[in-house]
Design an enzyme around this catalytic site. Structure first.
Site, mmCIF file in Angstrom:
data_model
loop_
_atom_site.group_PDB
_atom_site.id
_atom_site.type_symbol
_atom_site.label_atom_id
_atom_site.label_comp_id
_atom_site.label_asym_id
_atom_site.label_seq_id
_atom_site.Cartn_x
_atom_site.Cartn_y
_atom_site.Cartn_z
ATOM 1 N N CYS A 1 0.843 -1.204 0.000
ATOM 2 C CA CYS A 1 0.000 0.000 0.000
ATOM 3 C C CYS A 1 0.872 1.246 0.000
ATOM 4 C CB CYS A 1 -0.863 0.005 1.251
ATOM 5 S SG CYS A 1 -1.803 -1.498 1.477
ATOM 6 N N LYS B 1 3.170 -2.177 -7.399
ATOM 7 C CA LYS B 1 4.517 -1.964 -7.939
ATOM 8 C C LYS B 1 5.565 -2.772 -7.215
ATOM 9 C CE LYS B 1 7.738 -0.264 -10.422
ATOM 10 N NZ LYS B 1 7.898 -0.812 -11.791
ATOM 11 N N ARG C 1 1.424 1.884 -5.865
ATOM 12 C CA ARG C 1 1.706 0.888 -4.815
ATOM 13 C C ARG C 1 0.462 0.098 -4.433
ATOM 14 N NH1 ARG C 1 6.381 1.823 -2.153
ATOM 15 N NH2 ARG C 1 5.557 0.672 -0.377
ATOM 16 N N GLY D 1 1.649 -3.311 5.229
ATOM 17 C CA GLY D 1 2.321 -4.532 5.714
ATOM 18 C C GLY D 1 1.295 -5.564 6.094
ATOM 19 N N TRP E 1 -3.744 -1.879 -1.350
ATOM 20 C CA TRP E 1 -3.719 -3.102 -2.145
ATOM 21 C C TRP E 1 -4.128 -4.180 -1.174
ATOM 22 C CZ3 TRP E 1 -0.538 -7.643 -2.243
ATOM 23 C CH2 TRP E 1 -0.716 -8.435 -3.378
HETATM 24 C C1 AGP Z 1 7.339 -6.581 -13.321
HETATM 25 O O1 AGP Z 1 6.756 -5.913 -14.415
HETATM 26 C C2 AGP Z 1 6.450 -6.632 -12.123
HETATM 27 N N1 AGP Z 1 6.007 -5.346 -11.725
HETATM 28 C C3 AGP Z 1 7.042 -7.465 -11.009
HETATM 29 O O2 AGP Z 1 7.314 -8.749 -11.527
HETATM 30 C C4 AGP Z 1 8.352 -6.936 -10.394
HETATM 31 O O3 AGP Z 1 9.395 -7.029 -11.316
HETATM 32 C C5 AGP Z 1 8.685 -7.806 -9.174
HETATM 33 O O4 AGP Z 1 7.625 -7.656 -8.246
HETATM 34 C C6 AGP Z 1 10.017 -7.443 -8.507
HETATM 35 O O5 AGP Z 1 9.960 -6.119 -8.034
HETATM 36 P P1 AGP Z 1 11.343 -5.445 -7.540
HETATM 37 O O6 AGP Z 1 12.229 -5.391 -8.730
HETATM 38 O O7 AGP Z 1 10.964 -4.102 -7.016
HETATM 39 O O8 AGP Z 1 11.901 -6.347 -6.466
#
Ligand code: AGP
Length: 604
Positions: A2, A599, A27, A98, A73
């Protein structure tokens, strides 16, 4: 995961909170809410299922100068008004990012059930803080509650008869804070308040932050004062805006040439790779017997690119592990193993916990991270920051290519230190890497052609991405991009493996995106493409051929600029990103904020 924000200052809070939430919506965006102190010191809450724009619609103008805001989220409980944050219980209103894993147990142990009206763990936390709050000492209440909690949290808390004051405390979930002439800010990340301050600090875990209009206090759970460690932002406000693009994702796809240059150029000295400024000594690369790369999602697929390259050039074992699996395996890691964790946000909980596990086996951990000062960056023995700038779109694009570029630099350095590459070859390798941004710039000019060819994708239910070698690893990223923003099922497949079952799924008109950039397996891939074409597939071929005249091979051919094959991954992936993007927008979907996603996944 979130988005949270808090502000207390000398100007009206509401618009700061709502605008900040809009910047944090990537987020999580299934519900939103704010809480603020009214003039009589009471707390008022506005919250709703839906996006921040829906929250704005129910907010009335007010002069409050202190408040908190949340964009959700959902983790516990559905997307409803009641489950939206902030949650209020007695004298306490709070927001949370969290998961409180023992919330049921706490509700029972402390007899809170009767007070609860939502399905969330957060409301249990609010009721607990209120239960321990004696009406006089908020910090004492926080000190008593925090040790009871299991899981991850970033709380912003307001106590009804403490107008103008926001308390905050975190564990694992991210939170940054800043002060400015307007007041004091706290948020999940600094994009929420960067227009007010580029100087910020990371709230240390288990430290209690007290935010007032012109004062902040940071203390540990024993009451010892902690001095904030301030950082300066290395990008400006415009970087977190669309700047004329229709979406952040299209902007970020087009930013890749500049992002790659910002990431590699500071690490090329006299034509060779140098990590001096990153504080990574050559010794880190010298005694390295094997490499494990750990990440999630797109970051993991960037790691796959790194694996293919490293194993090919270094001739040592390189493994790529899914972070959420790695944590529960018995990884074969020794003190001579290098573990590279990759994360754009630096906050992905599975990757962070995988790093913590790796550190119990080796002190040769290196993180490739895009967000300065993030948890993974701070906890790894060494960190290689990528300089992609803020990546706002949920679907990762420029982060992938800068992560891949970082692996190219690391591989070249490792090869030099381990005498697996001559200096002359290293100089050639680095020159080819320096040309990548121009290669991508060339490919970006094909966007209209790519948009046209995606018209055939819009009604597809299933698609396949096939290739061999580095083209296969690239297919994995292409499939994920398409799935996550167009909601079309996509599967990446090793081209040579199709015949062992999956080809049964190929029927008339099924789109197959095929990659054939690697000459040593080119003929084999072309044979595999013919096999799917013969069964009715609609084949889009990406290769460095000038053109393809044989109609039994493909329906559409995208001719990529001729580059050394080891570097084709960069230009090819941009086409795959654009295929996903234009398929999503062609279907009228929100490419920046796809359904069900967030994200950075800071919850397990
Ligand atoms: C990729 O397009 C997604 N948003 C997701 O797979 C992302 O790459 C994955 O959650 C890892 O995130 P991070 O690189 O911030 O660790």
């Amino acid at each position: 995961m979130c988005g949270i924000i808090g502000f207390t200052g000398n100007i009206k809070a509401q618009d700061i909170l709502l605008t900040g939430l809009e910047k944090l919506e990537y987020r999580g965006y299934d519900s939103a809410g704010i809480a603020y102190f009214k003039e009589n010191g009471k707390i008022s809450i506005r919250k709703t299922a839906g996006k921040v724009k829906d929250l704005r619609a129910i907010c009335d103008d007010n002069d409050a100068t202190c408040g908190i805001g949340h964009t959700r989220w959902a983790t516990h409980g559905g997307v409803t008004n009641a489950n939206a944050h902030p949650h209020k219980s007695g004298n306490v209103a709070l927001i949370h990012n969290g998961i409180i894993e023992n919330y049921h147990e706490l509700a029972t142990t402390y007899d809170l059930e009767d007070r609860l009206i939502s399905e969330t763990d957060t409301e249990v936390a609010a009721a607990l803080f209120d239960k321990f709050y004696d009406g006089e000492n908020p910090i004492e209440a926080i000190k008593e509650v925090i040790p009871l909690l299991k899981g991850s949290f970033a709380f912003c808390i307001m106590f009804e008869n403490r107008p103008g004051v926001i308390y905050a405390v975190r564990n694992v979930s991210p939170m940054v804070a800043a002060t400015s002439k307007e007041g004091s800010f706290i948020a999940s990340d600094l994009t929420a308040f960067i227009e007010y301050s580029k100087r910020y600090f990371i709230v240390p875990e288990y430290a209690i932050l007290t935010l007032e209009a012109n004062k902040i206090d940071l203390q540990d759970l024993n009451g010892n004062t902690i001095e904030p460690e301030f950082l300066e932002v290395d990008w400006d406000m415009t970087a977190a805006q669309k700047e004329g693009y229709p979406t952040f994702m299209l902007k970020e796809i087009n930013e890749q040439p500049a992002a790659i240059n910002r990431t590699i150029m500071p690490r090329i000295k006299d034509g060779l790779p140098s990590f001096e400024e990153d504080g990574i000594p050559d010794s880190f690369f010298a005694d390295c017997n094997d490499i494990t790369i750990v990440a999630c999602g797109t970051a993991m697929y960037a790691g796959m690119v790194g694996k293919t390259l490293m194993q090919d050039i270094l001739g040592i074992p390189v493994t790529v592990a899914i972070a959420s699996e790695f944590r529960y395996e018995r990884p074969v890691i020794t003190d001579k193993s290098v573990v590279i964790v990759v994360s754009q946000s630096g906050e992905t909980i599975d990757t962070l916990e995988a790093l913590r596990l790796a550190k119990t086996k080796t002190n040769k951990t290196l993180s490739i991270v895009n967000v300065k000062g993030s948890s993974i960056a701070r906890e790894s023995n060494y960190v290689l920051y990528t300089h992609a700038g803020p990546e706002i779109a949920v679907a990762s694009t420029k982060a992938y290519t800068v992560q891949a570029a970082a692996f190219y630099l690391l591989t070249c350095k490792l090869a030099l230190v381990q005498n697996a590459m001559s200096e002359a070859d290293a100089r050639t390798f680095i020159r080819n890497l320096e040309n990548v941004s121009d290669n991508i710039a060339e490919v970006l000019k094909l966007s209209d052609k790519v948009e046209q060819l995606t018209k055939r994708m819009l009604n597809a239910s299933h698609t396949f991405f096939i290739g061999r070698g580095s083209d296969y690893t690239l297919s994995m990223e292409g499939a994920l991009k398409l799935k996550e923003i167009s909601y079309i099922h996509a599967e990446a497949y090793a081209a040579g493996e199709l015949k062992h079952g999956t080809i049964a799924l190929i029927s008339e008109g099924v789109p197959v995106i095929a990659l054939a950039t690697q000459s040593h397996v080119y003929n084999k891939v072309i044979s595999n493409i013919r096999e799917v074409k013969a069964r009715g597939a609609y084949v889009i071929l990406l290769s460095m051929d000038e053109k393809i005249t044989d109609a039994t091979i493909c329906d559409t051919h995208i001719s990529l600029p001729k580059v050394p094959e080891q570097f084709a991954v960069f230009e090819a992936v941009v086409i795959l990103q654009m295929i996903a993007y234009f398929t999503s927008t062609g279907k009228g979907l929100n490419a920046d904020q796809p359904r069900n996603l967030a994200k950075s996944v800071t919850v397990e």
